[in-house]
Design a protein around this motif. Structure first.
Motif, short mmCIF file in Angstrom:
data_model
loop_
_atom_site.label_atom_id
_atom_site.label_comp_id
_atom_site.label_asym_id
_atom_site.label_seq_id
_atom_site.Cartn_x
_atom_site.Cartn_y
_atom_site.Cartn_z
N MET A 32 5.17 3.36 6.31
CA MET A 32 4.78 2.65 7.52
C MET A 32 5.53 3.29 8.68
O MET A 32 6.77 3.35 8.46
N TYR A 33 5.10 3.21 9.79
CA TYR A 33 5.72 3.63 10.90
C TYR A 33 5.57 2.72 12.14
O TYR A 33 4.47 2.20 12.14
N TRP A 34 6.28 2.97 13.32
CA TRP A 34 6.14 2.17 14.35
C TRP A 34 6.35 3.43 15.61
O TRP A 34 6.98 4.19 15.60
N TYR A 35 5.30 3.56 16.37
CA TYR A 35 5.28 4.31 17.61
C TYR A 35 5.32 3.68 18.95
O TYR A 35 4.50 2.76 19.03
N LYS A 36 5.73 4.33 19.92
CA LYS A 36 5.73 3.57 21.35
C LYS A 36 4.78 4.78 22.15
O LYS A 36 5.13 5.92 22.08
N GLN A 37 3.48 4.17 22.60
CA GLN A 37 2.95 5.11 23.77
C GLN A 37 3.27 4.61 25.19
O GLN A 37 3.00 3.50 25.45
N ASP A 38 3.80 5.44 25.93
CA ASP A 38 4.37 5.03 27.16
C ASP A 38 3.04 5.07 28.12
O ASP A 38 1.85 5.63 27.68
N SER A 39 3.33 4.78 29.49
CA SER A 39 2.19 4.91 30.70
C SER A 39 1.60 6.16 30.76
O SER A 39 0.51 6.15 31.34
N LYS A 40 2.35 7.24 30.58
CA LYS A 40 1.67 8.59 30.33
C LYS A 40 1.10 8.91 29.17
O LYS A 40 0.69 10.26 29.04
N PHE A 47 10.32 4.12 14.39
CA PHE A 47 10.89 4.00 12.94
C PHE A 47 9.95 4.08 11.96
O PHE A 47 8.79 4.27 12.32
N SER A 48 10.39 4.63 10.79
CA SER A 48 9.47 4.50 9.55
C SER A 48 10.25 4.02 8.31
O SER A 48 11.34 3.86 8.29
N THR A 59 16.35 7.32 18.14
CA THR A 59 17.02 6.79 19.31
C THR A 59 16.52 5.74 19.94
O THR A 59 15.79 5.91 20.99
N VAL A 60 16.83 4.50 19.59
CA VAL A 60 15.73 3.27 19.95
C VAL A 60 17.08 2.28 20.29
O VAL A 60 17.97 1.95 19.56
N PRO A 61 16.83 1.51 21.68
CA PRO A 61 17.87 0.52 21.79
C PRO A 61 17.77 -0.55 20.72
O PRO A 61 17.11 -0.92 20.05
N ASN A 62 19.11 -0.81 20.24
CA ASN A 62 19.19 -1.82 18.90
C ASN A 62 18.69 -3.36 19.31
O ASN A 62 18.85 -4.13 18.49
N ARG A 63 18.15 -3.54 20.57
CA ARG A 63 17.30 -4.72 20.62
C ARG A 63 16.11 -4.64 19.81
O ARG A 63 15.33 -5.62 19.70
N PHE A 64 15.67 -3.31 19.41
CA PHE A 64 14.61 -3.14 18.57
C PHE A 64 14.89 -3.35 17.12
O PHE A 64 15.78 -2.58 16.85
N SER A 65 14.28 -4.07 16.39
CA SER A 65 14.81 -4.30 14.84
C SER A 65 13.47 -4.29 14.00
O SER A 65 12.76 -5.49 14.19
#
Lengths: 112, 112
Positions: A32-40, A47-48, A59-65
């Motif tokens: 399983m994965y998490w992707y971020k899609q920005d405004s563009k 993560f996976s 490289t994701v801020p450690n605020r994301f867990s």
């Protein structure tokens, strides 16, 4: 039955709050994965997990867990939300990456 | 480094006409896979077509076909008999290192 389901679909919250997005798949996939899609509309992996084990941590801020209690679930917790976290977050799953992903419907996160 | 390049941020096509979306990629593998994903306004990511590099024949799915030029590392998507429902963002994508890398997308407008 929805193959990959994410909740919530929309999330509006204030800066500094903590929030979670949940994802579940009923396809029996191992990864399983998490992707971020920005405004563009750019899609970037965050993560996976493969069978509950963290495989990719970009490289994701450690605020994301991320948290994977079992291979059918992958949740994303975000602490101390910032304006720049506003985006659409997609969960996806696959058995083998060469077959492509099955995506959830996305969660639009708006931080105000 | 970006390995999947879509050089057309936006395109328009008249309904019932044919349109081709361009994509180039980079790889040192001899066998690999390539995808086109569609993201309509509903934001759901849908796998449109999949190509295995080993196969000589271009993949086809109904009105969607690809022109796969392995030597040129080109993987364009052709949509025939364009319909209003084809209006969407289209992403070229490539599996790489246990994840899928997406191009920046081409927004396709269908003119009635």
């Amino acid at each position: 039955d929805t193959a990959v389901s994410q909740t919530p679909k929309y999330l509006v919250t204030q800066m500094g709050n903590d929030k979670s997005i949940k994802c579940e798949q009923n396809l029996g996939h191992d990864t399983m994965y998490w992707y971020k899609q920005d405004s563009k509309k750019f899609l970037k992996i965050m993560f996976s997990y493969n069978n509950k084990e963290l495989i990719i941590n970009e490289t994701v801020p450690n605020r994301f867990s991320p948290k994977s209690p079992d291979k059918a679930h992958l949740n994303l917790h975000i602490n101390s939300l910032e304006l720049g976290d506003s985006a659409v977050y997609f969960c996806a799953s696959s058995q083998v990456v060469r077959d492509g992903y099955t995506f959830g419907s996305g969660t639009r996160l708006t931080v105000v | 480094a970006q390995t999947v390049t879509q050089s057309q941020p936006e395109m328009s096509v008249q309904e019932a006409e044919t349109v081709t979306l361009s994509c180039t990629y980079d790889t040192s593998e001899s066998d690999y896979y390539l995808f086109w994903y569609k993201q309509p306004p509903s934001r759901q990511m849908i796998l449109v077509i999949r190509q295995e590099a080993y196969k000589q024949q271009n993949a086809t799915e109904n009105r969607f076909s690809v022109n796969f030029q392995k030597a040129a590392k080109s993987f364009s998507l052709k949509i025939s008999d364009s319909q209003l429902g084809d209006a969407a963002m289209y992403f070229c994508a490539q599996p790489r290192d246990d994840k899928i890398i997406f191009g920046k997308g081409t927004r396709l407008h269908i003119l009635p």
